[in-house]
Design a protein around this motif. Structure first.
Motif, PDB file in Angstrom:
ATOM      1  N   SER A  93      -9.766  -4.614 -10.269  1.00  0.00           N
ATOM      2  CA  SER A  93      -8.716  -4.120  -9.385  1.00  0.00           C
ATOM      3  C   SER A  93      -7.449  -4.928  -9.582  1.00  0.00           C
ATOM      4  N   THR A  95      -3.779  -5.472  -7.478  1.00  0.00           N
ATOM      5  CA  THR A  95      -2.947  -5.196  -6.313  1.00  0.00           C
ATOM      6  C   THR A  95      -1.629  -5.937  -6.484  1.00  0.00           C
ATOM      7  N   LEU A  99      -1.040  -7.192  -1.639  1.00  0.00           N
ATOM      8  CA  LEU A  99      -2.363  -6.568  -1.644  1.00  0.00           C
ATOM      9  C   LEU A  99      -2.339  -5.046  -1.539  1.00  0.00           C
ATOM     10  N   PRO A 101      -2.767  -1.639  -3.273  1.00  0.00           N
ATOM     11  CA  PRO A 101      -3.487  -1.319  -4.513  1.00  0.00           C
ATOM     12  C   PRO A 101      -2.600  -0.691  -5.571  1.00  0.00           C
ATOM     13  N   TYR A 104      -7.529   0.577 -10.156  1.00  0.00           N
ATOM     14  CA  TYR A 104      -8.941   0.260  -9.916  1.00  0.00           C
ATOM     15  C   TYR A 104      -9.770   0.923 -11.004  1.00  0.00           C
ATOM     16  N   TYR A 153      -7.389   3.276  -0.163  1.00  0.00           N
ATOM     17  CA  TYR A 153      -7.861   2.054  -0.807  1.00  0.00           C
ATOM     18  C   TYR A 153      -9.078   2.351  -1.679  1.00  0.00           C
ATOM     19  N   SER A 157      -9.771  -3.331  -3.389  1.00  0.00           N
ATOM     20  CA  SER A 157      -8.550  -3.627  -2.646  1.00  0.00           C
ATOM     21  C   SER A 157      -8.826  -3.720  -1.148  1.00  0.00           C
TER      22      SER A 157
END
Length: 270
Positions: A93, A95, A99, A101, A104, A153, A157
């Motif tokens: 992942s 981000t 944080l 995202p 992924y 998400y 994340s």
């Protein structure tokens, strides 16, 4: 031409920072260079057997030229588990530094099934645009593009985000809605706060004061608890135990070690 390009890149970076803010959260729980290890156990005929390991790392990196956190999780079953159910999962992942995202990827071999999920996030006009791509176990490629007013998400994340929740104002039974992308679906899911408890590790005498959360999803009109996790009741909010309720049985993960924590491990009971 070069000056024009610099101006465009600057404006783009300002726009991206503003857009990501709605899906971000201030990070106080971890820093670059954190590494965590776990032992995996599976319930086999009422006996808990060690069946593998998991390791997670979080480092500061770059994604499409911008500063980002790169978080990876690798799980590997041992020979005991392979005789029953082969498990080889690799999750990656990215981000932004708040944080939100960005990307992924999950590559998983679970039993006889092998599949890959990929998600790309962008934030046009303050919305969350999600491109989902899945390669199924039969080799079929599936794609889906969606745009949402709310944030979406993935399992990695949301893990980083949840570690930064302020639990001081939570009451037992409180729920936090967290829609999760899974394959080419969006799952109606949430975290439920279950209070506090002390937890002893299975593989050592270490004990920790913990906050307890359940990850629950609703599918086909039914609520299902997928994971119950115990995180340290300190500023790290580090998961020390996870109870996983799988289609083929129950599994647990226990902390074996850590390094590079951002904050003192004040929840450890001496």
């Amino acid at each position: 031409m070069r000056m024009k390009r610099i101006i465009i890149l600057f404006l783009l970076s300002v726009t991206m920072t503003t857009a990501f803010a709605q899906c971000g959260i201030e990070n106080k729980a971890f820093k670059s260079g954190e590494f965590v290890g776990y032992d995996l156990y599976f319930n086999w005929k009422f006996v808990w057997l060690k069946v593998g390991t998991a390791s997670m790392s979080t480092v500061q990196s770059k994604y499409n030229g911008q500063d980002a956190y790169r978080c990876s999780l690798i799980t590997r079953g041992n020979n005991k588990l392979d005789n029953v159910f082969i498990m080889r999962d690799t999750l990656l992942s990215y981000t932004d530094m708040n944080l939100a995202p960005l990307y992924y990827r999950k590559a998983a071999r679970e039993g006889k099934r092998y599949y890959i999920d990929k998600f790309n996030y962008s934030y046009p006009k303050g919305n969350c645009h999600l491109h989902q791509h899945q390669i199924t176990s039969s080799g079929e490629h599936l794609d889906k593009d969606s745009e949402y007013k709310d944030c979406i998400y993935d399992m990695m994340s949301i893990y980083l985000r949840a570690r930064n929740f302020d639990a001081s104002n939570l009451k037992e039974g409180d729920k936090i809605p967290l829609p999760i992308a899974d394959g080419i679906k969006i799952v109606n899911s949430w975290l439920k706060y279950n209070g506090k408890t002390n937890v002893k590790m299975k593989n050592s005498n270490n004990k920790y004061r913990c906050l307890v959360f359940s990850f629950i999803e609703r599918e086909d009109g039914k609520n299902r608890e997928l994971i119950r996790f115990y995180i340290t009741d300190d500023k790290n909010h580090l998961p020390v135990r996870l109870d996983m309720f799988l289609n083929f049985g129950s599994a647990k993960a226990y902390l074996t070690g850590y390094k590079g924590l951002r904050n003192p491990m004040e929840s450890k009971i001496e």
